[in-house]
Design a protein around this motif. Structure first.
Motif, mmCIF file in Angstrom:
data_model
loop_
_atom_site.group_PDB
_atom_site.id
_atom_site.type_symbol
_atom_site.label_atom_id
_atom_site.label_comp_id
_atom_site.label_asym_id
_atom_site.label_seq_id
_atom_site.Cartn_x
_atom_site.Cartn_y
_atom_site.Cartn_z
ATOM 1 N N THR A 40 49.762 40.508 26.106
ATOM 2 C CA THR A 40 49.503 40.400 27.540
ATOM 3 C C THR A 40 48.482 41.443 27.985
ATOM 4 O O THR A 40 47.676 41.189 28.883
ATOM 5 C CB THR A 40 50.816 40.560 28.337
ATOM 6 N N LEU A 41 48.506 42.604 27.348
ATOM 7 C CA LEU A 41 47.574 43.668 27.721
ATOM 8 C C LEU A 41 46.122 43.301 27.438
ATOM 9 O O LEU A 41 45.210 43.834 28.080
ATOM 10 C CB LEU A 41 47.909 44.965 26.981
ATOM 11 N N ILE A 42 45.890 42.425 26.470
ATOM 12 C CA ILE A 42 44.506 42.068 26.142
ATOM 13 C C ILE A 42 44.156 40.653 26.611
ATOM 14 O O ILE A 42 43.114 40.109 26.263
ATOM 15 C CB ILE A 42 44.237 42.198 24.626
ATOM 16 N N GLY A 43 45.042 40.057 27.392
ATOM 17 C CA GLY A 43 44.731 38.779 28.012
ATOM 18 C C GLY A 43 44.934 37.567 27.130
ATOM 19 O O GLY A 43 44.525 36.459 27.503
ATOM 20 N N GLY A 50 52.459 39.885 38.443
ATOM 21 C CA GLY A 50 51.990 41.223 38.113
ATOM 22 C C GLY A 50 50.535 41.258 37.687
ATOM 23 O O GLY A 50 49.848 40.236 37.656
ATOM 24 N N SER A 51 50.076 42.455 37.356
ATOM 25 C CA SER A 51 48.674 42.696 37.039
ATOM 26 C C SER A 51 48.553 43.564 35.788
ATOM 27 O O SER A 51 49.459 44.325 35.452
ATOM 28 C CB SER A 51 47.974 43.419 38.193
ATOM 29 N N VAL A 52 47.411 43.441 35.125
ATOM 30 C CA VAL A 52 47.040 44.323 34.020
ATOM 31 C C VAL A 52 45.691 44.921 34.401
ATOM 32 O O VAL A 52 44.670 44.233 34.357
ATOM 33 C CB VAL A 52 46.930 43.570 32.685
ATOM 34 N N THR A 60 44.070 39.792 34.737
ATOM 35 C CA THR A 60 44.756 38.530 35.039
ATOM 36 C C THR A 60 43.991 37.722 36.084
ATOM 37 O O THR A 60 44.287 36.546 36.295
ATOM 38 C CB THR A 60 46.190 38.779 35.548
ATOM 39 N N GLN A 61 43.018 38.361 36.744
ATOM 40 C CA GLN A 61 42.257 37.698 37.796
ATOM 41 C C GLN A 61 40.764 37.594 37.488
ATOM 42 O O GLN A 61 40.029 36.913 38.209
ATOM 43 C CB GLN A 61 42.437 38.452 39.125
ATOM 44 N N CYS A 62 40.291 38.264 36.467
ATOM 45 C CA CYS A 62 38.852 38.333 36.225
ATOM 46 C C CYS A 62 38.338 37.070 35.537
ATOM 47 O O CYS A 62 39.114 36.247 35.036
ATOM 48 C CB CYS A 62 38.511 39.567 35.395
ATOM 49 N N SER A 63 37.029 36.946 35.475
ATOM 50 C CA SER A 63 36.402 35.795 34.828
ATOM 51 C C SER A 63 36.461 35.943 33.312
ATOM 52 O O SER A 63 36.730 37.033 32.784
ATOM 53 C CB SER A 63 34.947 35.683 35.270
ATOM 54 N N ALA A 64 36.185 34.849 32.621
ATOM 55 C CA ALA A 64 36.181 34.865 31.160
ATOM 56 C C ALA A 64 35.116 35.824 30.636
ATOM 57 O O ALA A 64 35.326 36.514 29.623
ATOM 58 C CB ALA A 64 35.947 33.458 30.617
ATOM 59 N N TYR A 68 35.814 39.096 28.321
ATOM 60 C CA TYR A 68 35.138 39.264 27.035
ATOM 61 C C TYR A 68 34.583 40.681 26.904
ATOM 62 O O TYR A 68 34.704 41.316 25.845
ATOM 63 C CB TYR A 68 34.010 38.235 26.915
ATOM 64 N N GLU A 69 33.995 41.197 27.984
ATOM 65 C CA GLU A 69 33.431 42.544 27.955
ATOM 66 C C GLU A 69 34.527 43.599 27.857
ATOM 67 O O GLU A 69 34.388 44.592 27.140
ATOM 68 C CB GLU A 69 32.564 42.788 29.194
ATOM 69 N N ILE A 70 35.615 43.403 28.591
ATOM 70 C CA ILE A 70 36.714 44.367 28.574
ATOM 71 C C ILE A 70 37.354 44.433 27.197
ATOM 72 O O ILE A 70 37.744 45.507 26.722
ATOM 73 C CB ILE A 70 37.755 44.013 29.658
#
Length: 401
Positions: A40-43, A50-52, A60-64, A68-70
């Motif tokens: 879950t921590l790496i999507g 909840g949120s990471v 949990t809300q960012c784009s693909a 990928y960058e994170i």
């Protein structure tokens, strides 16, 4: 966060912050969702609630593209190694470099072979995963996790499939990496020796909830039955063969325990905080240790008396080892010499010189003859003339030459 698979709730309302640059461990009985937590921590998995948040971004809300960058910040050692079966170990380890960088093959080879040697696989780099043991696959997975020098390293049971000696080497390697690049590390493990000697902070999952998360000193001295049972590896306690131990079994085991029957657990004294593994002498100062000690000093007055006593003894022992041994790591020496910011009413005072004063307030305290000491504020004074003077609960001094 809360995570479920269909109607099966894995864990709920799990909230914690992994301190940047520190080594953390997550404990818990089998089946409590520790591996699910890492994914879950790496999507790879998404929580229902909840949120990471990583470097200010909620994955949990960012784009693909953002995800990928994170993910480039991460190095992940999966529980089974997760190697590509049709690729050699060399190509498995080189994969992140080829995927995420524009390095040339000669530079990739230099980095890969450096990591191969680091994990003790030199000579096996041309083998396929199916041609080597599970422990070797685990070490290859660790090498792959390290090739990008990640800021965050997630290790799912790094000791599984490894013998005790290789486990010790892998543990030392993680501490050295933390000292060298100040990476944030999270280790999922069942190995109590790793839990007691490697992390700065420890958390524990049980019955779908986070029992606690915080400095290792707090969990290792905890009086919570589930924590004590897990650390001792004993069958007597809240944890059963199935996660929910029924009342009849619990009553029968309590009767056996009262009758003096062993539950099979270790008899180690968990009121003592054994020394943490330190970086090798040629490594830089591990900044996480300095930050961690300050964090502990900030909360010490809020801890139970047994935890306070264990922490004071642990700090004194760390400083003694730093000053007595020429082979001591730079981290311990730096900690012993560091001027910590002690809060008001902390119960500690820093003294310079070889003659120290100590308190006899209800605990055994070791006084160390060292250039800079962290000792308890005096209520009685004893001049130290021996190498170590121990003060008993009754206030009597006994010396050990």
């Amino acid at each position: 966060m809360t995570k479920s698979f269909g109607s099966q709730n894995i864990w709920r309302d799990v909230s914690l912050t992994l301190p940047a640059g520190e080594v953390n461990a997550l404990l818990g009985p089998s089946g409590t969702g520790k591996s699910v937590f890492l994914k879950t921590l790496i999507g790879l998995l998404h929580p229902e609630q909840g949120s990471v948040i990583i470097d200010g971004t909620d994955i949990t809300q960012c784009s693909a593209k953002e995800l990928y960058e994170i993910r480039k910040l991460f190095g992940v050692l999966f529980q089974d190694g997760a190697l590509f079966g049709s690729m050699s170990l060399y190509d498995n380890i080189a994969f992140p470099l080829r995927e995420h960088t524009k390095k040339k093959e000669d530079e990739i080879r230099r980095i890969v072979m450096d990591k191969v040697e680091l994990v003790g696989l030199a000579g096996a780099e041309d083998k396929l995963p199916g041609e080597i043991s599970g422990g070797m696959r685990k070490r290859a997975g660790l090498a792959r996790a390290l090739v990008l020098d990640p800021e965050i390293i997630l290790c799912d049971e790094p000791d599984s499939g490894l013998d005790p000696v290789r486990t010790a080497y892998i543990s030392q390697l993680l501490i050295d990496i933390n000292a060298e690049i100040d990476a944030t590390i999270l280790i999922v493990t069942h190995n109590i020796n790793i839990a007691r000697t490697i992390p700065d902070n420890i958390g524990m999952l049980f019955r779908k909830e986070l029992v606690m998360f915080g400095p290792r000193e707090v969990l290792l001295t905890s009086e919570q039955p589930v924590v004590k049972q897990f650390l001792a590896g004993d069958r007597f306690g809240p944890i059963g063969m199935s996660e929910e131990k029924d009342e009849a079994v619990a009553a029968a085991e309590a009767a056996m325990q009262a009758a003096g029957i062993s539950g099979g657990g270790t008899k180690d004294d968990f009121s003592e905080i054994i020394p943490q593994v330190q970086p090798n002498p040629d490594m830089p100062v591990r900044q996480a240790s300095i930050r961690h000690r300050q964090n502990v000093l900030n909360i010490i007055n809020d801890l139970p008396p047994n935890a306070q006593a264990a922490i004071r003894a642990s700090i004194a022992e760390e400083d003694r080892r730093a000053m007595e041994s020429p082979e001591t790591s730079a981290t311990l020496v730096a900690m012993a010499n560091h001027q910590f910011d002690y809060p008001a009413g902390h119960g500690f005072q820093a003294y310079d010189g070889a003659t120290e004063q100590i308190s006899t307030a209800g605990m055994a305290t070791a006084v160390i003859d060292a250039p800079t000491q962290v000792v308890e504020t005096p209520t009685e004074e004893i001049v130290v003339t021996e190498e170590i003077t121990a003060v008993t609960d009754e206030g009597q001094a006994s010396s050990r030459e």
